[in-house]
Design a protein around this motif. Structure first.
Motif, mmCIF file in Angstrom:
data_model
loop_
_atom_site.group_PDB
_atom_site.id
_atom_site.type_symbol
_atom_site.label_atom_id
_atom_site.label_comp_id
_atom_site.label_asym_id
_atom_site.label_seq_id
_atom_site.Cartn_x
_atom_site.Cartn_y
_atom_site.Cartn_z
ATOM 1 N N ILE A 134 16.312 10.287 -9.286
ATOM 2 C CA ILE A 134 15.940 10.490 -10.496
ATOM 3 C C ILE A 134 14.594 11.594 -10.789
ATOM 4 C CG2 ILE A 134 14.753 9.174 -12.661
ATOM 5 C CD1 ILE A 134 15.833 6.447 -11.028
ATOM 6 N N GLU A 135 13.909 11.559 -9.659
ATOM 7 C CA GLU A 135 12.873 12.523 -9.644
ATOM 8 C C GLU A 135 13.560 13.833 -10.102
ATOM 9 O OE1 GLU A 135 9.543 13.551 -6.564
ATOM 10 O OE2 GLU A 135 11.090 15.024 -6.706
ATOM 11 N N SER B 209 18.041 4.062 -20.220
ATOM 12 C CA SER B 209 17.942 2.717 -19.751
ATOM 13 C C SER B 209 18.152 2.616 -18.349
ATOM 14 C CB SER B 209 19.125 1.736 -20.340
ATOM 15 O OG SER B 209 20.468 2.149 -20.103
ATOM 16 N N GLU B 210 17.568 1.486 -17.628
ATOM 17 C CA GLU B 210 17.761 1.248 -16.199
ATOM 18 C C GLU B 210 19.287 1.086 -16.070
ATOM 19 O OE1 GLU B 210 15.690 -2.334 -15.315
ATOM 20 O OE2 GLU B 210 13.617 -1.413 -15.537
ATOM 21 N N GLU C 272 24.598 5.581 -13.124
ATOM 22 C CA GLU C 272 24.659 7.090 -12.682
ATOM 23 C C GLU C 272 24.786 7.168 -11.070
ATOM 24 O OE1 GLU C 272 24.677 11.217 -13.018
ATOM 25 O OE2 GLU C 272 25.402 9.810 -14.393
ATOM 26 N N LEU C 273 23.527 6.377 -10.665
ATOM 27 C CA LEU C 273 23.602 6.540 -9.204
ATOM 28 C C LEU C 273 23.986 5.503 -8.217
ATOM 29 C CD1 LEU C 273 19.669 6.912 -9.423
ATOM 30 C CD2 LEU C 273 21.185 8.591 -9.249
ATOM 31 N N THR D 287 17.415 -3.343 -9.328
ATOM 32 C CA THR D 287 15.982 -3.453 -8.457
ATOM 33 C C THR D 287 15.449 -2.107 -7.820
ATOM 34 O OG1 THR D 287 16.395 -5.885 -7.968
ATOM 35 C CG2 THR D 287 14.849 -4.633 -6.638
ATOM 36 N N PRO D 288 16.310 -1.423 -7.300
ATOM 37 C CA PRO D 288 15.878 -0.301 -6.701
ATOM 38 C C PRO D 288 15.602 0.973 -7.957
ATOM 39 C CG PRO D 288 18.107 -0.397 -6.131
ATOM 40 C CD PRO D 288 17.567 -1.799 -6.592
ATOM 41 N N VAL D 289 16.187 0.927 -8.844
ATOM 42 C CA VAL D 289 15.962 1.753 -10.189
ATOM 43 C C VAL D 289 14.694 1.227 -10.598
ATOM 44 C CG1 VAL D 289 16.811 2.484 -12.418
ATOM 45 C CG2 VAL D 289 18.451 2.194 -10.526
#
Length: 233
Positions: A31-32, A47-48, A54-55, A60-62
Motif C-alpha cells: 500500500i505504501e 476501502s479496506e 487488490e492484494l 486484519t493485515p490491511v
C-alpha cells in the motif's frame, strides 16, 4: 555485543533480514508503494475491502498496515466512509529535512563503527545500481534502488531504535521525491549519495558527514524550488 544486534565478527546480517515477513508488513509495503507511486492519488478514497481484494489479503493485515500508514501521515481513516489518501505537503517536507539531517549523520557514524565488510560491499553495490538507474532516468527503478540503499545503510547501523525512526522518515521522503524530484536531478543526487557511501566504506567520518551536508543542502534547494512552483491561490 550480539544481544544489541551488532555485527560482532562481521558475518551476521541484520536481524530484520533474517526473519520472515508478516502479512501486515507485506500489506504495508504494497500500500505504501501504491501511494508513493500515485497509483493511489492524493484525495482518493478507498476501502479496506478494496485494498484486501487488490492484494489478496484479509482485512486484519490491511487494517494493521493502514494504522501504520496513518501514523506517518499517508492516510486518514474515516469510519464508515473509507480511507483517504492525504496530500503531499511541501512545507512539512522542509521540516522533515531538518529532522533527517542529524539522524542521517548518526546512521553514518554507526555504520562506520559497526558495519561489516559484507555491509560495505552491499552499500557499494547499491550505489552502483543507483547510478545506473539515474543514468537511465528510470523513475521506478531509481526510487526502488534508493530505498534499497537507505535500508542497507540503516540495517548496517545495527540500532533498532534508529531503524524504526528512519523507516518512517524515509517513506515520507520517498513519497515527496517521487512526485517532485525531476529526472534531470537523478544523476546529481545519485552522485551525492555515492560520495557519502565512499566516505562510509572508507570508514572516514569526516568525508561521510561532509557528503551528507552537501546532500541535504541540495535536497533543501530542490524542495524550495518545488515550493516556488506551487500554484498560487
Amino acid at each position: 555485543m550480539a544481544g544489541l544486534g551488532f555485527a560482532g565478527d562481521g558475518s551476521t546480517a541484520p536481524a530484520e533480514a533474517q526473519r520472515p515477513r508478516s502479512l501486515a508488513e507485506t500489506a504495508y509495503d504494497a500500500i505504501e508503494q501504491m501511494i508513493i507511486s500515485r497509483r493511489l492519488t492524493p484525495g482518493a478514497m478507498v476501502s479496506e475491502g478494496e485494498l484486501g481484494a487488490e492484494l489478496a489479503l484479509g482485512r486484519t493485515p490491511v487494517r494493521e498496515a493502514l494504522a501504520r500508514l496513518k501514523s506517518i501521515g499517508f492516510v486518514e481513516v474515516h469510519p464508515r466512509r473509507g480511507v483517504l489518501v492525504t496530500p503531499v505537503d511541501i512545507l512539512k517536507h522542509l521540516e522533515l529535512l531538518e529532522v533527517r539531517r542529524p539522524l542521517d549523520e548518526t546512521v553514518a557514524r554507526c555504520v562506520i563503527a559497526r558495519g561489516s565488510d559484507d555491509d560495505m560491499a552491499r552499500l557499494q553495490a547499491c550505489v552502483a545500481a543507483l547510478l545506473a538507474a539515474a543514468e537511465a532516468r528510470d523513475r521506478e527503478v531509481y526510487f526502488r534502488t534508493k530505498r534499497s540503499l537507505h535500508e542497507t545503510l540503516v540495517g548496517a547501523a545495527y540500532n533498532t531504535t534508529l531503524a524504526s525512526t528512519m523507516t518512517a522518515l524515509h517513506a515520507q521522503s520517498r513519497r515527496f521525491w517521487y512526485t517532485h524530484e525531476p529526472t534531470a536531478s537523478f544523476l546529481d543526487c545519485a552522485g551525492l549519495h555515492a560520495a557519502i557511501v565512499s566516505g562510509i566504506t572508507a570508514r572516514d567520518p569526516e568525508t561521510a558527514l561532509a557528503g551528507i551536508g552537501r546532500l541535504f543542502d541540495f535536497l533543501d534547494q530542490m524542495t524550495r524550488r518545488a515550493l516556488d512552483r506551487r500554484p498560487r491561490v
